[in-house]
Write a protein that holds these residues in place. Sequence first.
Motif, PDB file in Angstrom:
ATOM      1  N   LEU A   1       0.791  -1.231   0.000  1.00  0.00           N
ATOM      2  CA  LEU A   1       0.000   0.000   0.000  1.00  0.00           C
ATOM      3  C   LEU A   1       0.824   1.282   0.000  1.00  0.00           C
ATOM      4  N   ALA A   2       2.086   1.207   0.459  1.00  0.00           N
ATOM      5  CA  ALA A   2       2.859   2.441   0.578  1.00  0.00           C
ATOM      6  C   ALA A   2       4.303   2.324   0.112  1.00  0.00           C
TER       7      ALA A   2
ATOM      8  N   GLU B   1      -3.780  10.499   0.763  1.00  0.00           N
ATOM      9  CA  GLU B   1      -3.980  10.891  -0.631  1.00  0.00           C
ATOM     10  C   GLU B   1      -4.515   9.744  -1.492  1.00  0.00           C
ATOM     11  N   SER B   2      -4.914   8.670  -0.877  1.00  0.00           N
ATOM     12  CA  SER B   2      -5.367   7.487  -1.614  1.00  0.00           C
ATOM     13  C   SER B   2      -6.658   7.754  -2.386  1.00  0.00           C
ATOM     14  N   ARG B   3      -6.811   7.039  -3.480  1.00  0.00           N
ATOM     15  CA  ARG B   3      -8.077   7.078  -4.221  1.00  0.00           C
ATOM     16  C   ARG B   3      -9.164   6.301  -3.493  1.00  0.00           C
ATOM     17  N   LEU B   4      -8.755   5.429  -2.570  1.00  0.00           N
ATOM     18  CA  LEU B   4      -9.713   4.609  -1.834  1.00  0.00           C
ATOM     19  C   LEU B   4     -10.214   5.356  -0.598  1.00  0.00           C
TER      20      LEU B   4
ATOM     21  N   ARG C   1      -9.109   4.117   2.931  1.00  0.00           N
ATOM     22  CA  ARG C   1      -7.754   4.486   3.377  1.00  0.00           C
ATOM     23  C   ARG C   1      -7.719   5.929   3.850  1.00  0.00           C
ATOM     24  N   ARG C   2      -8.375   6.817   3.110  1.00  0.00           N
ATOM     25  CA  ARG C   2      -8.423   8.220   3.535  1.00  0.00           C
ATOM     26  C   ARG C   2      -9.145   8.348   4.875  1.00  0.00           C
TER      27      ARG C   2
ATOM     28  N   THR D   1       0.525   8.495   1.921  1.00  0.00           N
ATOM     29  CA  THR D   1      -0.122   7.672   0.887  1.00  0.00           C
ATOM     30  C   THR D   1      -1.549   7.319   1.303  1.00  0.00           C
ATOM     31  N   TRP D   2      -1.774   7.129   2.603  1.00  0.00           N
ATOM     32  CA  TRP D   2      -3.137   6.858   3.083  1.00  0.00           C
ATOM     33  C   TRP D   2      -4.000   8.106   2.919  1.00  0.00           C
TER      34      TRP D   2
END
Length: 160
Positions: A88-89, A112-115, A118-119, A109-110
């Motif tokens: 994931l990162a 700014e995630s598209r998911l 995760r955000r 990365t969490w």
Amino acid sequence: MTASGPSNPPVAPLGNPRPGANPGWLSARQWRVLDAVCRTFQPGQSAADGRLLARVAGLIASLPNAEDRLRLRMLLEALGHASVNLVLAGRAAPFDRLSHENRVAVLRTWSESRLQARRAGFQALKRLVNVAWYAWPVTEGWHPTWVATGYPGPLPPPAG
């Protein structure tokens, strides 16, 4: 599961819990990751004595929804696995063993995630740590950030 089992930890007081004491409903891995999360969002003295960590754990324990507590424990568990962080990162180590710079990169990365999940996980951790740090006076009813921001502190109780 009983009412006080892992999915429904006992509600902890939100004052100043004993620093550094794992409440028992977090695994050792989850506790280490939570400590690393605290030190990432509030580096330096803010996390050094364990009060911040204990407050964040108390906030998690006080969440009224057992599923929210479970999701946070699952998030901490996932961050504690090198394979999850690698996929994931791009960092092949448990979160608590990463340098501060690499922990920041993982959390970025969490954030700014598209998911959305995760955000949301990032936001939950960030808000828990920052509320636990900024909302509690550190010593004798004051907080060092109050001086830096010019806040004189809370008003005294009304005379009565």
